[in-house]
Design a protein around this motif. Structure first.
Motif, mmCIF file in Angstrom:
data_model
loop_
_atom_site.group_PDB
_atom_site.id
_atom_site.type_symbol
_atom_site.label_atom_id
_atom_site.label_comp_id
_atom_site.label_asym_id
_atom_site.label_seq_id
_atom_site.Cartn_x
_atom_site.Cartn_y
_atom_site.Cartn_z
ATOM 1 N N PRO A 174 10.033 -4.281 -5.995
ATOM 2 C CA PRO A 174 8.612 -4.572 -5.790
ATOM 3 C C PRO A 174 8.247 -5.995 -6.205
ATOM 4 O O PRO A 174 8.740 -6.487 -7.219
ATOM 5 N N ARG A 175 7.396 -6.598 -5.370
ATOM 6 C CA ARG A 175 6.900 -7.935 -5.718
ATOM 7 C C ARG A 175 5.621 -7.756 -6.527
ATOM 8 O O ARG A 175 4.775 -6.947 -6.188
ATOM 9 N N THR A 176 5.483 -8.517 -7.601
ATOM 10 C CA THR A 176 4.283 -8.425 -8.428
ATOM 11 C C THR A 176 3.574 -9.784 -8.446
ATOM 12 O O THR A 176 4.099 -10.772 -7.943
ATOM 13 N N GLY A 177 2.375 -9.794 -9.007
ATOM 14 C CA GLY A 177 1.654 -11.055 -9.171
ATOM 15 C C GLY A 177 0.743 -11.403 -8.013
ATOM 16 O O GLY A 177 0.171 -12.489 -7.983
ATOM 17 N N VAL A 182 -2.743 -11.078 -5.732
ATOM 18 C CA VAL A 182 -4.152 -10.796 -6.015
ATOM 19 C C VAL A 182 -4.595 -9.549 -5.244
ATOM 20 O O VAL A 182 -4.253 -9.370 -4.071
ATOM 21 N N ILE A 183 -5.355 -8.684 -5.935
ATOM 22 C CA ILE A 183 -5.892 -7.460 -5.321
ATOM 23 C C ILE A 183 -7.401 -7.621 -5.202
ATOM 24 O O ILE A 183 -8.063 -7.988 -6.179
ATOM 25 N N THR A 184 -7.950 -7.321 -4.033
ATOM 26 C CA THR A 184 -9.411 -7.276 -3.921
ATOM 27 C C THR A 184 -9.829 -5.912 -3.376
ATOM 28 O O THR A 184 -9.026 -5.193 -2.779
ATOM 29 N N GLY A 185 -11.079 -5.573 -3.617
ATOM 30 C CA GLY A 185 -11.612 -4.304 -3.097
ATOM 31 C C GLY A 185 -11.299 -3.115 -3.980
ATOM 32 O O GLY A 185 -11.481 -1.965 -3.568
ATOM 33 N N ALA A 186 -10.820 -3.383 -5.194
ATOM 34 C CA ALA A 186 -10.418 -2.268 -6.064
ATOM 35 C C ALA A 186 -11.515 -1.854 -7.037
ATOM 36 O O ALA A 186 -11.338 -0.898 -7.792
ATOM 37 N N ILE A 225 -7.784 4.340 -8.886
ATOM 38 C CA ILE A 225 -7.066 4.545 -10.139
ATOM 39 C C ILE A 225 -6.008 3.452 -10.244
ATOM 40 O O ILE A 225 -5.220 3.266 -9.311
ATOM 41 N N HIS A 226 -6.016 2.746 -11.355
ATOM 42 C CA HIS A 226 -5.050 1.656 -11.540
ATOM 43 C C HIS A 226 -3.727 2.207 -12.057
ATOM 44 O O HIS A 226 -3.710 2.988 -13.011
ATOM 45 N N ALA A 227 -2.625 1.758 -11.456
ATOM 46 C CA ALA A 227 -1.301 2.199 -11.907
ATOM 47 C C ALA A 227 -0.497 1.011 -12.419
ATOM 48 O O ALA A 227 -0.064 0.995 -13.567
ATOM 49 N N GLY A 228 -0.312 0.000 -11.572
ATOM 50 C CA GLY A 228 0.417 -1.200 -11.990
ATOM 51 C C GLY A 228 -0.420 -2.421 -11.691
ATOM 52 O O GLY A 228 -0.209 -3.096 -10.684
ATOM 53 N N THR A 229 -1.402 -2.684 -12.553
ATOM 54 C CA THR A 229 -2.274 -3.843 -12.354
ATOM 55 C C THR A 229 -2.389 -4.624 -13.660
ATOM 56 O O THR A 229 -2.106 -4.099 -14.735
ATOM 57 N N ALA A 230 -2.807 -5.877 -13.542
ATOM 58 C CA ALA A 230 -3.026 -6.707 -14.728
ATOM 59 C C ALA A 230 -4.130 -7.702 -14.405
ATOM 60 O O ALA A 230 -4.402 -7.967 -13.227
ATOM 61 N N LEU A 279 -7.693 -9.670 -10.558
ATOM 62 C CA LEU A 279 -6.839 -8.484 -10.660
ATOM 63 C C LEU A 279 -5.544 -8.745 -9.888
ATOM 64 O O LEU A 279 -5.580 -9.148 -8.713
ATOM 65 N N LEU A 280 -4.397 -8.522 -10.557
ATOM 66 C CA LEU A 280 -3.093 -8.795 -9.950
ATOM 67 C C LEU A 280 -2.253 -7.520 -9.911
ATOM 68 O O LEU A 280 -2.404 -6.649 -10.770
ATOM 69 N N SER A 281 -1.337 -7.454 -8.943
ATOM 70 C CA SER A 281 -0.359 -6.368 -8.935
ATOM 71 C C SER A 281 0.652 -6.632 -10.049
ATOM 72 O O SER A 281 1.044 -7.770 -10.291
#
Ligand code: AMP
Length: 416
Positions: free
Chosen positions: A333-336, A338-342, A348-353, A361-363
């Motif tokens: 999995p790629r992380t880092g 940006v997440i929008t619309g959450a 429910i957040h599982a793997g966010t920072a 908000l980032l994956s």
């Protein structure tokens, strides 16, 4: 009641929502938590699998109850360390958590307790693995003997792939393939008394139509319109109570959440696995329907008073959760991103920072978040969950489009 919740995934976000809405909870601390949990709890840093660190934090925050979400801290003895400080802990001892921590141990208990499960061999070398594979025939089921975050199991028609997986794992359990729809049943127990929650179904494979590799779980729904009447009573009588009795007999009672993963085969329900904690993502749907205050229930299990707990109350209707996974999940999995619309109820957040610089908000994990919704029936809950998921933007993310579809369309049948 002051509650310390240990963990930081989707299961813990769902637990946090349940705990925070219990009027008996005056203070909720989560460690380490996640950005979703931060909206209902105070977050603290902790090494979640360090028994002394968690026990120390429990005392520092004056917790009346510690709820331990993930399996690794349980297997490491976090519940024992918390109880040694005189604080009630929801979660089994390290000894009892071996029901999840070792597949071989779980099989031993099931054999001793007469619990129906797949026939199995524990294998440590290529030769015994090959013999076991040929004994059972395809499809081949090979399980890593230790904890593998839900990804240690390979089910395949490809004998060479089965052998390869065994070699990569070291000690494995090779077992007979169980054909039939799967059910996850959560049971809250104090070691003796036991209360089943609503049965749920999860989706382990990454792709639509159960294609691709196994994952930690891509979605779930509850209740199960196709489940035979009497299923829960049967599983309590044939699986749960004999298992709890065997654990008591050995002097290592199991108190906490016993997760029973079942296949409903033509020969009846068979246990696929035990887990020693709430399942993720089934927790998201089961707790969305639970009306009984959660902290009181878990406190009763943690203090040996579950027999006096009133019967559980459930909301009408159904719940569905759909996991949004990061690009490359489950392999890499790629992380880092940006997440929008959450920022919506039901996400429910599982793997966010949170990015320190600007709070974006980032994956931060393979399973990033889930859209969880309830509705008057399964079809409505499913539609609402997909509305949530479609509102989230995350580059490269993917989700299954068929969560709960077969159940809505009446396409699930228990073999007879
Ligand atoms: P586990 O980690 O043991 O739950 O296995 C993960 C998934 O692999 C299960 O949810 C099943 O879909 C599948 N699986 C495990 N054991 C078996 C079995 N004996 N027969 C068929 N499928 C299995």
């Amino acid at each position: 009641m002051r509650v310390l919740l240990v963990g930081g995934g989707g299961r813990e976000h769902a637990l946090a929502l349940g705990l925070a809405s219990d009027p008996a909870v005056e203070g909720l601390v989560a460690a380490p938590g996640n950005p979703g949990i931060a909206s209902v709890a105070e977050l603290r840093e902790v090494a979640a699998s360090d028994p002394a660190a968690v026990a120390g934090l429990a005392v520092e925050v004056a917790a009346d109850l510690v709820v331990i979400g993930p399996e690794a801290p349980l297997v490491a003895g976090v519940a024992d360390a918390v109880r040694a400080k005189g604080v009630a802990a929801f979660g089994p001892s390290a000894e009892a958590a071996r029901l999840e921590g070792s597949k071989t141990f779980a099989k031993e208990i099931m054999m001793a307790a007469g619990v129906p499960t797949a026939r199995a061999h524990t294998c440590t070398d290529a030769e015994s693995t090959a013999r076991a594979l040929d004994d059972f025939g395809p499809p081949y089921v090979v399980k890593n003997d230790g904890l593998a975050a839900g990804k240690g199991v390979v089910v395949t028609e490809d004998r060479a792939a089965a052998l390869r997986h065994a070699q990569e794992c070291g000690q494995v359990v090779v077992e007979e393939y169980l054909a039939g729809p799967e059910v996850s049943l959560f049971v809250v127990t104090d070691g003796e008394a036991a209360l089943p929650l609503l049965p749920a179904q999860d989706f382990k494979r990454v792709g639509d139509g159960d294609s691709g590799p196994n994952t930690g779980g891509m979605g779930a729904y509850a209740p199960l319109p196709w489940a035979p009447p009497g299923l829960v009573d049967e599983v309590m009588a044939d699986v749960v109570h004999p298992t709890l009795a065997e654990m008591r007999r050995r002097g290592t009672p199991f108190a906490g959440l016993l997760y029973v993963g079942l296949a409903l085969t033509a020969a009846g329900p068979r246990v696929i696995e035990f887990n020693a904690r709430f399942g993720d993502p089934e927790t998201q749907v089961v707790l969305a329907l639970l009306e009984t205050p959660l902290a009181g229930l878990l406190h009763a299990a943690a203090t040996g008073t579950l027999a006096a707990h009133p019967p559980l109350r459930w909301r009408d209707g159904a719940a569905v959760t759909v996991v949004v996974a990061a690009d490359g999940y489950p392999a890499s999995p790629r992380t880092g991103d940006v997440i929008t619309g959450a920022e919506r109820a039901g996400i429910i957040h599982a793997g966010t920072a949170r990015r320190a610089a600007d709070g974006a908000l980032l994956s931060a994990g393979g399973r990033v978040l889930c859209g969880t919704a309830t509705g008057p029936d399964l079809a409505a809950a499913r539609d609402a969950a997909y509305v949530l998921v479609r509102g989230v933007e995350l580059a490269g993310s993917h989700h299954r489009t068929d969560i709960a579809a077969a159940a809505v369309e009446g396409r699930i049948a228990v073999p007879d």
